[in-house]
Structure formats: structure tokens, C-alpha cells
Design a protein around this motif. Structure first.
Motif, PDB file in Angstrom:
ATOM      1  N   GLU A 168      -8.486  -5.178   5.075  1.00 10.66           N
ATOM      2  CA  GLU A 168      -8.520  -4.414   3.831  1.00 10.66           C
ATOM      3  C   GLU A 168      -9.349  -3.138   3.982  1.00 10.66           C
ATOM      4  O   GLU A 168      -9.050  -2.102   3.361  1.00 10.66           O
ATOM      5  CB  GLU A 168      -9.082  -5.263   2.693  1.00 10.66           C
ATOM      6  N   GLY A 169     -10.389  -3.189   4.813  1.00 14.22           N
ATOM      7  CA  GLY A 169     -11.221  -2.009   5.014  1.00 14.22           C
ATOM      8  C   GLY A 169     -10.438  -0.831   5.558  1.00 14.22           C
ATOM      9  O   GLY A 169     -10.714   0.324   5.223  1.00 14.22           O
ATOM     10  N   ALA A 170      -9.430  -1.113   6.417  1.00 15.44           N
ATOM     11  CA  ALA A 170      -8.603  -0.040   6.966  1.00 15.44           C
ATOM     12  C   ALA A 170      -7.781   0.635   5.877  1.00 15.44           C
ATOM     13  O   ALA A 170      -7.483   1.831   5.961  1.00 15.44           O
ATOM     14  CB  ALA A 170      -7.676  -0.600   8.037  1.00 15.44           C
ATOM     15  N   LEU A 171      -7.426  -0.121   4.834  1.00 15.37           N
ATOM     16  CA  LEU A 171      -6.604   0.426   3.756  1.00 15.37           C
ATOM     17  C   LEU A 171      -7.437   1.182   2.732  1.00 15.37           C
ATOM     18  O   LEU A 171      -6.917   2.010   1.991  1.00 15.37           O
ATOM     19  CB  LEU A 171      -5.845  -0.711   3.060  1.00 15.37           C
ATOM     20  N   ARG A 172      -8.727   0.902   2.706  1.00 17.28           N
ATOM     21  CA  ARG A 172      -9.612   1.602   1.774  1.00 17.28           C
ATOM     22  C   ARG A 172     -10.281   2.811   2.409  1.00 17.28           C
ATOM     23  O   ARG A 172     -10.814   3.671   1.695  1.00 17.28           O
ATOM     24  CB  ARG A 172     -10.689   0.631   1.254  1.00 17.28           C
ATOM     25  N   ARG A 173     -10.266   2.870   3.728  1.00 16.32           N
ATOM     26  CA  ARG A 173     -10.887   4.006   4.414  1.00 16.32           C
ATOM     27  C   ARG A 173     -10.035   5.252   4.184  1.00 16.32           C
ATOM     28  O   ARG A 173      -8.858   5.281   4.536  1.00 16.32           O
ATOM     29  CB  ARG A 173     -11.023   3.713   5.899  1.00 16.32           C
ATOM     30  N   PRO A 174     -10.581   6.313   3.604  1.00 18.34           N
ATOM     31  CA  PRO A 174      -9.768   7.484   3.239  1.00 18.34           C
ATOM     32  C   PRO A 174      -9.459   8.400   4.420  1.00 18.34           C
ATOM     33  O   PRO A 174     -10.306   9.149   4.898  1.00 18.34           O
ATOM     34  CB  PRO A 174     -10.650   8.210   2.211  1.00 18.34           C
ATOM     35  N   PHE A 175      -8.245   8.328   4.897  1.00 22.91           N
ATOM     36  CA  PHE A 175      -7.745   9.302   5.874  1.00 22.91           C
ATOM     37  C   PHE A 175      -6.910  10.316   5.086  1.00 22.91           C
ATOM     38  O   PHE A 175      -5.738  10.101   4.810  1.00 22.91           O
ATOM     39  CB  PHE A 175      -6.895   8.617   6.946  1.00 22.91           C
ATOM     40  N   LEU A 199       4.001  -7.992   7.315  1.00 22.83           N
ATOM     41  CA  LEU A 199       2.702  -7.355   7.098  1.00 22.83           C
ATOM     42  C   LEU A 199       1.798  -8.258   6.270  1.00 22.83           C
ATOM     43  O   LEU A 199       2.175  -8.708   5.182  1.00 22.83           O
ATOM     44  CB  LEU A 199       2.887  -6.016   6.386  1.00 22.83           C
ATOM     45  N   GLN A 200       0.616  -8.533   6.796  1.00 19.74           N
ATOM     46  CA  GLN A 200      -0.388  -9.310   6.071  1.00 19.74           C
ATOM     47  C   GLN A 200      -1.687  -8.518   6.002  1.00 19.74           C
ATOM     48  O   GLN A 200      -2.037  -7.806   6.947  1.00 19.74           O
ATOM     49  CB  GLN A 200      -0.643 -10.654   6.766  1.00 19.74           C
ATOM     50  N   VAL A 201      -2.380  -8.628   4.890  1.00 18.73           N
ATOM     51  CA  VAL A 201      -3.646  -7.931   4.679  1.00 18.73           C
ATOM     52  C   VAL A 201      -4.774  -8.954   4.667  1.00 18.73           C
ATOM     53  O   VAL A 201      -4.736  -9.905   3.885  1.00 18.73           O
ATOM     54  CB  VAL A 201      -3.639  -7.129   3.363  1.00 18.73           C
ATOM     55  N   MET A 202      -5.754  -8.766   5.536  1.00 15.57           N
ATOM     56  CA  MET A 202      -6.937  -9.617   5.550  1.00 15.57           C
ATOM     57  C   MET A 202      -7.921  -9.064   4.521  1.00 15.57           C
ATOM     58  O   MET A 202      -8.529  -8.015   4.730  1.00 15.57           O
ATOM     59  CB  MET A 202      -7.570  -9.626   6.939  1.00 15.57           C
ATOM     60  N   PRO A 203      -8.083  -9.733   3.365  1.00 16.47           N
ATOM     61  CA  PRO A 203      -8.918  -9.178   2.295  1.00 16.47           C
ATOM     62  C   PRO A 203     -10.408  -9.375   2.563  1.00 16.47           C
ATOM     63  O   PRO A 203     -10.824 -10.208   3.365  1.00 16.47           O
ATOM     64  CB  PRO A 203      -8.476  -9.986   1.075  1.00 16.47           C
ATOM     65  N   PHE A 204     -11.214  -8.574   1.853  1.00 13.99           N
ATOM     66  CA  PHE A 204     -12.666  -8.707   1.956  1.00 13.99           C
ATOM     67  C   PHE A 204     -13.117 -10.116   1.574  1.00 13.99           C
ATOM     68  O   PHE A 204     -14.119 -10.618   2.083  1.00 13.99           O
ATOM     69  CB  PHE A 204     -13.351  -7.701   1.033  1.00 13.99           C
ATOM     70  N   SER A 205     -12.377 -10.748   0.676  1.00 12.67           N
ATOM     71  CA  SER A 205     -12.781 -12.055   0.161  1.00 12.67           C
ATOM     72  C   SER A 205     -12.602 -13.178   1.168  1.00 12.67           C
ATOM     73  O   SER A 205     -13.097 -14.285   0.968  1.00 12.67           O
ATOM     74  CB  SER A 205     -11.991 -12.384  -1.103  1.00 12.67           C
ATOM     75  N   HIS A 258      -2.990 -15.105  11.008  1.00  8.97           N
ATOM     76  CA  HIS A 258      -1.784 -15.314  10.205  1.00  8.97           C
ATOM     77  C   HIS A 258      -1.993 -16.420   9.173  1.00  8.97           C
ATOM     78  O   HIS A 258      -1.520 -16.324   8.040  1.00  8.97           O
ATOM     79  CB  HIS A 258      -0.600 -15.667  11.115  1.00  8.97           C
ATOM     80  N   ARG A 259      -2.730 -17.446   9.580  1.00  9.54           N
ATOM     81  CA  ARG A 259      -2.969 -18.573   8.678  1.00  9.54           C
ATOM     82  C   ARG A 259      -3.945 -18.206   7.556  1.00  9.54           C
ATOM     83  O   ARG A 259      -3.748 -18.592   6.398  1.00  9.54           O
ATOM     84  CB  ARG A 259      -3.530 -19.746   9.489  1.00  9.54           C
ATOM     85  N   ASP A 260      -5.000 -17.468   7.898  1.00 10.27           N
ATOM     86  CA  ASP A 260      -6.067 -17.201   6.936  1.00 10.27           C
ATOM     87  C   ASP A 260      -5.798 -15.995   6.046  1.00 10.27           C
ATOM     88  O   ASP A 260      -6.459 -15.821   5.020  1.00 10.27           O
ATOM     89  CB  ASP A 260      -7.398 -16.999   7.666  1.00 10.27           C
ATOM     90  N   SER A 261      -4.859 -15.154   6.412  1.00 18.83           N
ATOM     91  CA  SER A 261      -4.521 -13.996   5.579  1.00 18.83           C
ATOM     92  C   SER A 261      -3.508 -14.397   4.512  1.00 18.83           C
ATOM     93  O   SER A 261      -2.728 -15.329   4.711  1.00 18.83           O
ATOM     94  CB  SER A 261      -3.934 -12.874   6.442  1.00 18.83           C
ATOM     95  N   PRO A 262      -3.501 -13.710   3.384  1.00 18.80           N
ATOM     96  CA  PRO A 262      -2.475 -13.977   2.370  1.00 18.80           C
ATOM     97  C   PRO A 262      -1.073 -13.800   2.958  1.00 18.80           C
ATOM     98  O   PRO A 262      -0.877 -13.040   3.909  1.00 18.80           O
ATOM     99  CB  PRO A 262      -2.763 -12.925   1.293  1.00 18.80           C
ATOM    100  N   SER A 263      -0.114 -14.484   2.399  1.00 16.77           N
ATOM    101  CA  SER A 263       1.270 -14.376   2.856  1.00 16.77           C
ATOM    102  C   SER A 263       1.761 -12.938   2.716  1.00 16.77           C
ATOM    103  O   SER A 263       1.155 -12.130   2.006  1.00 16.77           O
ATOM    104  CB  SER A 263       2.157 -15.298   2.023  1.00 16.77           C
ATOM    105  N   PRO A 264       2.853 -12.588   3.386  1.00 12.58           N
ATOM    106  CA  PRO A 264       3.406 -11.236   3.221  1.00 12.58           C
ATOM    107  C   PRO A 264       3.671 -10.887   1.751  1.00 12.58           C
ATOM    108  O   PRO A 264       3.440  -9.743   1.333  1.00 12.58           O
ATOM    109  CB  PRO A 264       4.705 -11.292   4.026  1.00 12.58           C
ATOM    110  N   GLN A 265       4.138 -11.842   0.968  1.00 10.58           N
ATOM    111  CA  GLN A 265       4.404 -11.572  -0.449  1.00 10.58           C
ATOM    112  C   GLN A 265       3.106 -11.298  -1.204  1.00 10.58           C
ATOM    113  O   GLN A 265       3.019 -10.337  -1.987  1.00 10.58           O
ATOM    114  CB  GLN A 265       5.133 -12.783  -1.076  1.00 10.58           C
TER     115      GLN A 265
END
Length: 278
Positions: A168-175, A199-205, A258-265
Motif C-alpha cells: 500500500e505504501g507504493a500506492l500512496r507514495r506520490p510520483f 493484482l493484490q495490495v498488501m495493506p498497512f493493516s 498471496h495468502r495474506d493479502s486481500p483477494s484481487p476483488q
């Protein structure tokens, strides 16, 4: 990549014949070092050498021999990326060969969006930041063009899959400014619905973070005899790992990601949330 593939197949043929490097080299009339480097894909292939090895290994079927010799010819041909030699690090051509031949690309990114999923404007900021202030605007545009060409070639391939986990940090970093980031997030949402992208996003939580060493990419190949290859970029080069004791560790890490990140949906919903606040 073609050199690696052909070298792997020649090594397999030698082992099936029960021959050591020294015996194969003596029979063909070349050095043991050359045979080793051929099997590792580190040198070009002479047609005569490949033909002699095929004869030594008992490959007599004309069609099978033609396939090996055709692969040898392809292995000596320059890659499409040679036109970008002026902005291409010497160690990165191997990556491009692997990327273009892999049936499955699995990656973990913590700094920015994966290159194969970047918009042109986002890529322009990333490429400009990579070597600032030494990179000229001309070189930046060349690097962006190379990145867009990679995306074009990947999307044109049938049956190839990108499975990316992005922190998630990569998606919040402003490029770039908010407009660039909003466009990038929209593109990720659209790309996540493509059949060739998972595509899966590993959240801060998330508390089950299995990676401490940083980003990496794993390439897998179907029906080529090639082992998995892990790519790890460094400040002044890169590491390519293909030994099972190494790639197995990274495969386990990817499984955990893959297991610990939220599903693609669910990751798509997370992206929509980020877009609403961007």
C-alpha cells in the motif's frame, strides 16, 4: 533467454548420456570451459558446435535437430531492446529476455507500481527520479518508451500472466501530482480486471508481512526445461537466482504474500478507496 533455454536443454541431454563436461568437450574438440559457458547461456552458439553435441548425445531425428539448430540461430540474434542500448544497463538485458519469455511473472513491489502496470506519466516521473539529477530529459523519454514497449509486448502475448503484490505504501507514495496519481490508480483498477493480470495490495493493516529484504520478481516458464529465476535489483546491478534452494525460498514468500493479502476483488475495492482520497 534463448541461450539459457538452449544451454539448459543441452545440459540435460549430456546428463542423460552420463557424460561429464570433460568428455563432452574432448569429443567435440572445444574446451571444457566453453561447454560449461554454453550450458549456462553465457556465450553465443556456433551451429557446428551445437550440431556436434547433438550427434554426440544421440539426437538423430531430423526434425528434433532442426528445432535445436533453429533455437541456436535465435539465441544469437540481438534482442528487440538493443535499440535502447544507450539507456539500458548491461545487467538489465537479461531481465528483459526473461520477462519476454516467462509464462508467469510474480512480483512484490514496495517502492512504486510494477513497471508493466505503470501509466506513461507515472513512468516518466519514476524514470526521472531513478538517476536524478544526472538523467537528461532525452534519456528519461527513452526509458519511458522502453517501458511502454515492454507493456505492449506483454499484452500481446497469449497465456502469459502477471501476478503482482504491491505494498500500500507504493500506492500512496506520490510520483507526480494528484492528477498523475489518480490516473495511475484508475489504470490499476482497469488492469486488475484483465485476464492476464492478478493484482493484490498488501495493506498497512496486514500484520503477516513475510518480506523484509525488499522487492523482487520471479519468472516461471512452461515446457522449456528452464528453472524458475528470481531477479533482485541492487543499486549498481542485479542478482539472478535459479538454484532451487534459493528460488524455493522466494516461492514460499510469494505464497505467503498471496495468502495474506486481500483477494484481487478486495484489492480492487482498496484501490477504489485510494482513488477517492487521492
Amino acid at each position: 533467454m534463448r541461450r539459457l533455454q538452449l544451454g539448459t536443454q543441452l545440459r540435460q541431454l549430456r546428463l542423460e548420456c552420463g557424460l561429464f563436461l570433460q568428455a563432452a568437450a574432448a569429443a567435440v574438440g572445444v574446451s571444457e570451459t566453453k561447454i560449461s559457458r554454453m550450458e549456462l547461456g553465457r556465450v553465443g552458439f556456433k551451429r557446428a558446435d551445437v550440431a556436434a553435441l547433438l550427434t554426440l548425445y544421440g539426437v538423430e531425428n531430423a526434425q528434433e535437430r532442426a528445432g535445436f539448430l533453429s533455437l541456436a540461430r535465435e539465441a544469437n540474434a540481438p534482442g528487440w531492446w538493443q535499440q535502447y542500448y544507450d539507456v539500458l544497463p548491461s545487467w538489465f538485458s537479461t531481465f528483459l529476455g526473461l520477462e519476454g519469455s516467462a509464462s508467469t511473472i510474480r512480483s512484490y513491489d514496495v517502492q512504486c507500481v510494477p513497471a508493466l502496470l505503470q501509466t506513461e506519466d507515472y513512468a516518466r516521473v519514476v524514470c526521472g527520479s531513478a538517476g536524478a539529477p544526472r538523467v537528461s530529459q532525452i534519456d528519461v523519454e527513452r526509458r519511458v518508451a522502453l517501458r511502454m514497449k515492454r507493456q505492449e509486448l506483454f499484452q500481446a502475448q497469449s497465456g502469459h500472466v502477471l501476478h503482482a503484490v504491491v505494498d500500500e505504501g507504493a500506492l500512496r507514495r506520490p510520483f507526480g501530482d494528484s492528477a498523475v496519481m489518480r490516473q495511475q490508480l484508475k489504470y490499476l483498477i482497469e488492469s486488475s480486471e484483465r485476464p492476464d493480470v492478478c493484482l493484490q495490495v498488501m495493506p498497512f493493516s496486514s500484520s503477516g508481512h513475510p518480506v523484509a529484504a525488499g522487492p523482487f520478481t520471479m519468472f516461471s516458464f512452461c515446457d522449456t526445461g528452464m528453472p524458475d529465476v528470481v531477479f533482485i535489483e541492487q543499486l549498481d546491478g542485479a542478482i539472478y537466482l535459479d538454484k532451487l534452494e534459493h528460488t524455493g525460498t522466494y516461492a514460499s514468500v510469494l505464497k505467503s504474500l498471496h495468502r495474506d493479502s486481500p483477494s484481487p476483488q478486495n484489492s480492487r475495492e482498496l484501490l477504489r478507496g485510494l482513488l477517492n482520497t487521492a
